[in-house]
Design an enzyme around this catalytic site. Structure first.
Site, PDB file in Angstrom:
ATOM      1  CG  ASP A  37      -6.748   1.379  -0.995  1.00 24.32           C
ATOM      2  OD1 ASP A  37      -5.604   1.228  -1.451  1.00 24.32           O
ATOM      3  OD2 ASP A  37      -7.173   0.748  -0.007  1.00 24.32           O
ATOM      4  CG  HIS A  90      -4.458   0.016   3.996  1.00 30.47           C
ATOM      5  ND1 HIS A  90      -3.689  -0.524   2.982  1.00 30.47           N
ATOM      6  CD2 HIS A  90      -5.581   0.501   3.400  1.00 30.47           C
ATOM      7  CE1 HIS A  90      -4.323  -0.392   1.837  1.00 30.47           C
ATOM      8  NE2 HIS A  90      -5.464   0.234   2.056  1.00 30.47           N
ATOM      9  CB  CYS A 133      -0.979   0.000   1.167  1.00 34.62           C
ATOM     10  SG  CYS A 133      -0.230   0.163   2.813  1.00 34.62           S
TER      11      CYS A 133
END
Length: 267
Positions: free
Chosen positions: A123, A108, A68
Site C-alpha cells: 500500500d 481504500h 489511493c
C-alpha cells in the site's frame, strides 16, 4: 502497461527489474518519498480520473500526487509489468474514527502481491500512515518498518491493519480479502471524489514520507514525525501553506489553488 523508464526516473530508482522481494521493498520505500499523497483536485471540483493515461500524466509526468486509487493503481501496473502476480483488494478506513463508529464503505485500495508464492500486502497510498515496506499477509505477526510497527488482526472475514503509536495499537483500515475488478474502484473513486460526505471534498491535506520523517498537512497545520524523534507541529498562514506545498510536498502549486489555500489558512 506503464512507462517503466519514466516511472523509475520519477521515484529515483536505478536497480534491477526483476520480480523479487528486494525489488519490491526498494520500490515501496521510494514511491511514498517521491510522489506525495494529496487530493487537491477534489477541492477544485475537477474530479479524479483513475484511467492509466490520466494517472500517468498526473503522477509521473505532471509532478503531482494523488490518493489511493491513483497511487496503488499505478503501483499495481508497475509491479505487473515487472512480472509480479498482483491482486487488488479494498478496505474500510477506520483511521481517526472512534471504536463505535459505523462501518464505512470500502473506499481504500490495497494490493496483494505474491513473491515466491508467499502473499505480501502492499500500500503506497494511505497518507500520513502509508507503509514504507511490504508486509507479510499473515495475521498476528508484528512487523517493523522504518517508521512504524504494524500488525494484521482478524476481524470477522476481514483483516484489520493496526499501527503502533504512542496511545497503543491504532486501527488503520479493515481489508476485504476478495479480489476487486476495475469497476469496483471506479465506483469507489466516484464516491470518494464527489460525494458531499467525503472528507476529501472538505479538507486540504497532503502527506509525504521520506527516510528521515513523515510530513503531513491538514488545513494550516504541518505535522512532522521524525524517524526516532519527537513529533512537531507548525501552524501556517497562506504563504506558509503554499511554501510547504512546494518545498516539503514537492507540488507544482497552481494559481487556481490560492482560494483553497486561503480558506485552509483561516482554519
Amino acid at each position: 502497461m506503464v512507462d517503466l523508464d519514466a516511472y523509475f526516473a520519477r521515484i529515483g530508482y536505478q536497480g534491477p527489474r526483476e520480480p523479487t522481494l528486494e525489488v519490491l521493498r526498494a520500490l515501496h520505500a521510494l514511491h511514498p518519498a517521491a510522489i506525495p499523497f494529496e487530493a487537491i483536485d477534489c477541492l477544485l471540483d475537477r474530479g479524479i480520473d483513475i484511467s492509466p493515461e490520466a494517472v500517468d500524466a498526473k503522477l509521473i509526468h505532471g509532478g503531482r500526487g494523488g490518493y489511493c486509487f491513483e497511487h496503488n493503481g499505478l503501483f499495481r501496473r508497475v509491479l505487473t509489468t515487472l512480472g509480479f502476480p498482483v491482486e487488488g483488494l479494498a478496505a474500510r478506513v477506520r483511521w481517526n474514527m472512534p471504536d463505535d463508529a459505523p462501518p464505512q464503505p470500502r473506499t481504500h485500495m490495497v494490493l496483494k502481491v505474491l513473491v515466491g508464492g508467499a502473499p505480501w500486502m502492499v500500500d503506497v497510498g494511505f497518507g500520513g500512515c502509508v507503509l514504507t515496506a511490504p508486509l507479510r499477509l499473515e495475521p498476528g505477526l508484528e512487523q517493523q518498518t522504518d517508521h512504524d510497527r504494524y500488525r494484521l488482526t482478524p476481524v470477522g472475514e476481514e483483516l484489520r491493519l493496526e499501527v503502533l503509536r504512542e496511545a497503543g495499537w491504532v486501527p488503520a483500515y479493515d481489508i476485504g480479502l476478495s479480489p476487486c475488478v476495475q469497476r469496483d474502484y471506479e465506483m469507489a473513486n466516484w464516491f470518494t471524489s464527489t460525494h458531499p460526505t467525503s472528507h476529501f471534498r472538505h479538507n486540504l491535506l497532503a502527506a509525504r514520507t521520506t527516510p528521515e520523517a513523515r510530513y503531513g498537512l491538514l488545513f494550516n497545520r504541518l505535522t512532522i514525525r521524525p524517524r526516532g524523534g519527537e513529533t512537531a507541529h507548525e501552524m501556517l498562514d497562506a504563504a506558509g501553506i503554499e511554501r510547504v506545498l512546494r518545498e516539503v510536498f514537492k507540488l507544482p502549486v497552481e494559481p487556481e489553488w490560492r482560494p483553497i489555500i486561503e480558506a485552509a489558512a483561516s482554519r
